[in-house]
Design an enzyme around this catalytic site. Structure first.
Site, PDB file in Angstrom:
ATOM      1  N   HIS A  24      40.038  34.660  37.677  1.00  7.29           N
ATOM      2  CA  HIS A  24      39.056  33.825  38.372  1.00  7.29           C
ATOM      3  C   HIS A  24      38.101  33.191  37.372  1.00  7.29           C
ATOM      4  O   HIS A  24      37.573  33.858  36.494  1.00  7.29           O
ATOM      5  CB  HIS A  24      38.273  34.651  39.386  1.00  7.29           C
ATOM      6  CG  HIS A  24      39.113  35.088  40.540  1.00  7.29           C
ATOM      7  ND1 HIS A  24      39.386  34.268  41.614  1.00  7.29           N
ATOM      8  CD2 HIS A  24      39.772  36.247  40.777  1.00  7.29           C
ATOM      9  CE1 HIS A  24      40.160  34.901  42.473  1.00  7.29           C
ATOM     10  NE2 HIS A  24      40.415  36.107  41.985  1.00  7.29           N
ATOM     11  N   GLU A  73      35.989  30.457  38.823  1.00  8.85           N
ATOM     12  CA  GLU A  73      35.105  29.684  39.700  1.00  8.85           C
ATOM     13  C   GLU A  73      33.894  30.494  40.163  1.00  8.85           C
ATOM     14  O   GLU A  73      33.308  30.230  41.221  1.00  8.85           O
ATOM     15  CB  GLU A  73      35.914  29.184  40.906  1.00  8.85           C
ATOM     16  CG  GLU A  73      36.283  30.220  41.941  1.00  8.85           C
ATOM     17  CD  GLU A  73      37.395  31.188  41.597  1.00  8.85           C
ATOM     18  OE1 GLU A  73      37.850  31.877  42.516  1.00  8.85           O
ATOM     19  OE2 GLU A  73      37.804  31.272  40.410  1.00  8.85           O
ATOM     20  N   CYS A  79      44.497  32.643  41.292  1.00 11.85           N
ATOM     21  CA  CYS A  79      44.865  33.961  41.811  1.00 11.85           C
ATOM     22  C   CYS A  79      46.031  33.830  42.807  1.00 11.85           C
ATOM     23  O   CYS A  79      47.156  33.551  42.399  1.00 11.85           O
ATOM     24  CB  CYS A  79      43.657  34.672  42.407  1.00 11.85           C
ATOM     25  SG  CYS A  79      43.884  36.461  42.573  1.00 11.85           S
TER      26      CYS A  79
END
Length: 236
Positions: A176, A178, A87
């Site tokens: 994203h 994670e 990001c």
């Protein structure tokens, strides 16, 4: 192996990557730049991970530490050691190396599909991942032009540069990967993130996003581990 992690808000951390690193016996040191923590000497680390935050890459007056961070990223990538930006970390990679980052006409927030480019399908970074896959998006800025010599690895209709590669071992992803079960609720408490979400969904959008992410979490977890393993394989 030692990993240096740049963080820009406490809620944006390595997430599920922490479990993978722990299992591998990897030591990681986090620097909370927004809290004034200093960047340590880079020489003792094998990889650099840079995560998200509510600020933008051009806000150097408001966040003077961005100048030192970009310099560190440039120095790191010049060594050829592995870099992963997520990001804001993806945008910082592009900006630090001469690319262009700017606001999008409309934020991209929610669960959306991303597709690999031919370069993405050929990259070791996306080994084992399908040509198109779901992701969590939460950003109002994007990389508008990649740095000279960089390859665009993934895209979708809303954002043309969802992933990029610089050299053999520096990678950035706009989305994203994670995620943990706590990610969306925690991020929903950050004013800038909540406003971006509600600009699209209206009030109460957080609950809708929590449900959408829960439904895809098994897919997200599998993709996260695969991407981590691919990145880990570049460490040498």
């Amino acid at each position: 192996m030692k990993v240096l992690v740049f963080q820009h808000v406490a809620a944006e951390h390595p997430g599920s990557f922490r479990d993978f690193m722990r299992a591998d016996g990897v030591i990681w040191d986090a620097v909370e730049l927004d809290e004034g923590e200093a960047i340590p000497a880079l020489e003792g680390y094998d990889a650099l991970m840079v995560f998200g935050g509510p600020m933008d890459v051009w806000q150097e007056e408001e966040h003077p530490w961005l100048v030192a961070e970009k310099a560190a990223i440039r120095a790191w990538v010049a060594t050829g050691k592995p870099y992963l930006g997520v990001c804001l970390g993806h945008q910082l990679l592009a900006d630090a190396l001469g690319g262009k980052v700017g606001l999008m006409p409309r934020p991209e927030v929610g669960v959306t599909d991303v597709s690999l480019t031919p370069d993405g399908q050929a990259s070791v970074f996306f080994t084992g991942l399908p040509p198109t896959f779901p992701t969590l998006q939460w950003h109002g800025a994007a990389v508008l032009k990649q740095p000279e010599g960089a390859k665009v690895l993934a895209h979708n209709d809303h954002c043309a540069i969802q992933a990029l590669q610089v050299g053999a071992r520096a990678f950035g992803i706009q989305y994203h990967v994670e995620l943990t079960d706590d990610t969306v609720p925690e991020w929903g408490e950050i004013t800038e993130y909540r406003c971006a979400l509600e600009a699209i969904t209206g009030p109460g959008g957080g609950a809708l996003l929590v449900k959408a992410v829960e439904e895809k979490m098994p897919v997200f977890r599998k993709a996260a581990e695969q991407l981590y393993r691919n990145f880990r394989a570049t460490w040498g």
